[in-house]
Motif scaffolding. Structure first.
Motif, PDB file in Angstrom:
ATOM      1  N   SER A  97     -51.008  -8.178 -12.855  1.00 18.26           N
ATOM      2  CA  SER A  97     -51.641  -7.829 -11.580  1.00 18.26           C
ATOM      3  C   SER A  97     -52.282  -6.452 -11.681  1.00 18.26           C
ATOM      4  CB  SER A  97     -50.601  -7.845 -10.457  1.00 18.26           C
ATOM      5  OG  SER A  97     -49.938  -9.090 -10.418  1.00 18.26           O
ATOM      6  N   LYS A  98     -53.201  -6.186 -10.778  1.00 23.13           N
ATOM      7  CA  LYS A  98     -53.907  -4.901 -10.756  1.00 23.13           C
ATOM      8  C   LYS A  98     -53.123  -3.890  -9.925  1.00 23.13           C
ATOM      9  CE  LYS A  98     -58.464  -7.032 -11.324  1.00 23.13           C
ATOM     10  NZ  LYS A  98     -59.838  -7.195 -10.766  1.00 23.13           N
ATOM     11  N   ILE A  99     -51.970  -3.484 -10.448  1.00 23.64           N
ATOM     12  CA  ILE A  99     -51.122  -2.535  -9.725  1.00 23.64           C
ATOM     13  C   ILE A  99     -50.873  -1.274 -10.552  1.00 23.64           C
ATOM     14  CG2 ILE A  99     -49.977  -4.279  -8.319  1.00 23.64           C
ATOM     15  CD1 ILE A  99     -47.674  -4.297 -10.285  1.00 23.64           C
ATOM     16  N   THR A 100     -51.620  -1.098 -11.645  1.00 22.30           N
ATOM     17  CA  THR A 100     -51.486   0.119 -12.435  1.00 22.30           C
ATOM     18  C   THR A 100     -52.349   1.222 -11.829  1.00 22.30           C
ATOM     19  OG1 THR A 100     -53.292  -0.545 -13.906  1.00 22.30           O
ATOM     20  CG2 THR A 100     -51.054  -1.202 -14.538  1.00 22.30           C
ATOM     21  N   ASN A 101     -52.107   2.429 -12.276  1.00 20.28           N
ATOM     22  CA  ASN A 101     -52.958   3.549 -11.887  1.00 20.28           C
ATOM     23  C   ASN A 101     -54.282   3.417 -12.638  1.00 20.28           C
ATOM     24  OD1 ASN A 101     -54.236   6.170 -11.725  1.00 20.28           O
ATOM     25  ND2 ASN A 101     -52.250   6.980 -11.068  1.00 20.28           N
ATOM     26  N   LYS A 158     -35.583   2.732  -9.050  1.00 18.49           N
ATOM     27  CA  LYS A 158     -35.930   1.742  -8.030  1.00 18.49           C
ATOM     28  C   LYS A 158     -37.413   1.382  -8.070  1.00 18.49           C
ATOM     29  CE  LYS A 158     -31.795   1.432  -6.424  1.00 18.49           C
ATOM     30  NZ  LYS A 158     -31.010   0.175  -6.554  1.00 18.49           N
ATOM     31  N   SER A 159     -38.264   2.364  -8.329  1.00 14.75           N
ATOM     32  CA  SER A 159     -39.700   2.095  -8.382  1.00 14.75           C
ATOM     33  C   SER A 159     -40.050   1.224  -9.588  1.00 14.75           C
ATOM     34  CB  SER A 159     -40.479   3.413  -8.448  1.00 14.75           C
ATOM     35  OG  SER A 159     -40.252   4.195  -7.289  1.00 14.75           O
ATOM     36  N   THR A 160     -39.343   1.387 -10.690  1.00 13.00           N
ATOM     37  CA  THR A 160     -39.590   0.560 -11.871  1.00 13.00           C
ATOM     38  C   THR A 160     -39.269  -0.899 -11.581  1.00 13.00           C
ATOM     39  OG1 THR A 160     -39.132   2.393 -13.389  1.00 13.00           O
ATOM     40  CG2 THR A 160     -38.954   0.172 -14.279  1.00 13.00           C
ATOM     41  N   PHE A 161     -38.135  -1.154 -10.955  1.00 10.70           N
ATOM     42  CA  PHE A 161     -37.789  -2.525 -10.574  1.00 10.70           C
ATOM     43  C   PHE A 161     -38.840  -3.108  -9.621  1.00 10.70           C
ATOM     44  CE2 PHE A 161     -33.424  -1.622 -12.045  1.00 10.70           C
ATOM     45  CZ  PHE A 161     -33.163  -2.808 -12.708  1.00 10.70           C
ATOM     46  N   MET A 162     -39.262  -2.317  -8.653  1.00 10.95           N
ATOM     47  CA  MET A 162     -40.229  -2.814  -7.678  1.00 10.95           C
ATOM     48  C   MET A 162     -41.586  -3.076  -8.330  1.00 10.95           C
ATOM     49  SD  MET A 162     -39.321  -0.524  -4.293  1.00 10.95           S
ATOM     50  CE  MET A 162     -40.145  -1.644  -3.160  1.00 10.95           C
ATOM     51  N   TYR A 163     -41.931  -2.294  -9.322  1.00 14.10           N
ATOM     52  CA  TYR A 163     -43.218  -2.457 -10.002  1.00 14.10           C
ATOM     53  C   TYR A 163     -43.313  -3.826 -10.675  1.00 14.10           C
ATOM     54  CZ  TYR A 163     -47.030  -1.403 -13.293  1.00 14.10           C
ATOM     55  OH  TYR A 163     -48.194  -1.427 -14.022  1.00 14.10           O
ATOM     56  N   LEU A 184     -50.689  -3.651  -0.783  1.00 14.72           N
ATOM     57  CA  LEU A 184     -49.406  -3.079  -0.379  1.00 14.72           C
ATOM     58  C   LEU A 184     -48.695  -2.430  -1.563  1.00 14.72           C
ATOM     59  CD1 LEU A 184     -47.130  -2.673   1.695  1.00 14.72           C
ATOM     60  CD2 LEU A 184     -46.336  -4.988   1.143  1.00 14.72           C
ATOM     61  N   ALA A 185     -48.722  -3.097  -2.706  1.00 17.46           N
ATOM     62  CA  ALA A 185     -48.067  -2.555  -3.892  1.00 17.46           C
ATOM     63  C   ALA A 185     -48.728  -1.264  -4.347  1.00 17.46           C
ATOM     64  CB  ALA A 185     -48.094  -3.589  -5.018  1.00 17.46           C
ATOM     65  N   ASN A 186     -50.058  -1.217  -4.353  1.00 16.08           N
ATOM     66  CA  ASN A 186     -50.755  -0.010  -4.805  1.00 16.08           C
ATOM     67  C   ASN A 186     -50.522   1.162  -3.862  1.00 16.08           C
ATOM     68  OD1 ASN A 186     -52.065  -0.730  -7.289  1.00 16.08           O
ATOM     69  ND2 ASN A 186     -53.445  -2.043  -6.119  1.00 16.08           N
ATOM     70  N   ARG A 187     -50.493   0.903  -2.569  1.00 11.87           N
ATOM     71  CA  ARG A 187     -50.202   1.988  -1.623  1.00 11.87           C
ATOM     72  C   ARG A 187     -48.792   2.546  -1.852  1.00 11.87           C
ATOM     73  NH1 ARG A 187     -49.833   0.859   3.615  1.00 11.87           N
ATOM     74  NH2 ARG A 187     -49.899  -1.429   3.461  1.00 11.87           N
ATOM     75  N   LEU A 188     -47.849   1.635  -2.118  1.00 10.15           N
ATOM     76  CA  LEU A 188     -46.480   2.075  -2.370  1.00 10.15           C
ATOM     77  C   LEU A 188     -46.389   2.887  -3.648  1.00 10.15           C
ATOM     78  CD1 LEU A 188     -43.407   2.018  -1.817  1.00 10.15           C
ATOM     79  CD2 LEU A 188     -43.342  -0.153  -3.071  1.00 10.15           C
TER      80      LEU A 188
END
Length: 226
Positions: A97-101, A158-163, A184-188
C-alpha cells in the motif's frame, strides 16, 4: 505387546501394600521401587520419614508416566512443522500500500526484529483497534515527566504493528474503501513521525501539541476498525 497401563499397575502393586498387624489394626506400608518403606504410624514419631515417602512417590510417578507415554522420549520434535516456529532470522514484512513516507520511502518509527504473525485481515483490524487504544493511553506517560526513552520505545513498537496491519487491511479492502483507509493511515503515520521527532528532542510543549492532534486520528482508527 505389553500395555502401558500394565506398567503403571506393576509400579502401583510394588508401591503400596496393606497388611494386618498383630493387634488386628490394619496399617499401610508403602514400598518404593528403591526398596525403602514407610509405616504410617512411624510418621507420627519421625516426620523425616514423610519426606522420604514424598521422594519415593515422585520417583514412582515418573516411572509410571514414562511407561504410559513412551512417545515423549522417542517421538521426534514437531515444533519446526507447526507454523509457529522460526529457525532462521525474523522475516521483514513488506508493504504494497502507499503508506510510506514519500520523501524517505519508509517510516522513521519502524522497528526491526519484531515478529508479525500471519493473521487474517479481521485480526489485523482488531490489533489496529487495540494499538490505537494503547497509544491513547500513552497520554499518561507524556504528562508524567522525564520518561522520554519509554515514550519513544512504546510509540515505535505500537506504530510498527499498526503500519503493517494497515497494509493488510488496505490490501484486503475493496476498491472503494482503499482510498479513505490509505488517507487515514498516512495521516496517522505522518503524525507519528512528527511525534517521534519531538520525543527524541525531548520538547515537552511540542510533544503535547502533536499528541493532541494524534489523539483525534487514533479515535478515528478505533471507530473505523470497530
Amino acid at each position: 505387546m505389553v500395555s502401558p497401563l500394565s506398567g503403571i499397575n506393576a509400579v502401583a502393586s510394588n508401591f503400596i501394600q496393606c497388611k494386618q498387624s498383630q493387634t488386628g489394626v490394619s496399617k499401610f506400608i508403602v514400598r518404593s521401587t528403591l526398596g525403602t518403606s514407610f509405616d504410617s504410624r512411624e510418621n507420627q514419631v519421625n516426620p523425616s520419614n514423610y519426606e522420604k515417602l514424598l521422594v519415593s512417590r515422585r520417583v514412582c510417578f515418573g516411572i509410571g508416566v514414562i511407561a504410559l507415554f513412551p512417545q515423549l522420549q522417542t517421538g521426534p520434535a514437531r515444533a519446526e512443522d507447526n507454523g509457529w516456529w522460526i529457525t532462521g532470522p525474523l522475516p521483514i514484512p513488506t508493504v504494497t500500500s502507499k503508506i510510506t513516507n514519500e520523501e524517505t520511502g519508509t517510516r522513521s518509527f519502524l522497528q526491526n526484529g519484531i515478529y508479525m504473525a500471519k493473521i487474517l485481515p479481521e485480526g489485523s483490524a482488531y490489533r489496529l483497534r487495540q494499538c490505537a487504544f494503547d497509544l491513547l493511553a500513552m497520554k499518561d506517560l507524556i504528562y508524567q515527566g522525564d520518561v522520554w526513552p519509554h515514550i519513544r520505545r512504546y510509540l515505535c513498537l505500537k506504530s510498527t504493528f499498526m503500519y503493517y496491519d494497515f497494509d493488510i487491511v488496505i490490501s484486503a479492502a475493496n476498491d472503494e474503501e482503499k482510498p479513505p483507509l490509505t488517507n487515514l493511515a498516512n495521516r496517522l503515520f505522518d503524525n507519528a513521525e512528527l511525534l517521534l521527532e519531538a520525543v527524541v528532542k525531548k520538547d515537552e510543549p511540542l510533544t503535547k501539541s502533536i499528541y493532541a492532534d494524534t489523539e483525534v486520528i487514533l479515535q478515528e482508527v478505533m471507530a473505523k476498525m470497530a
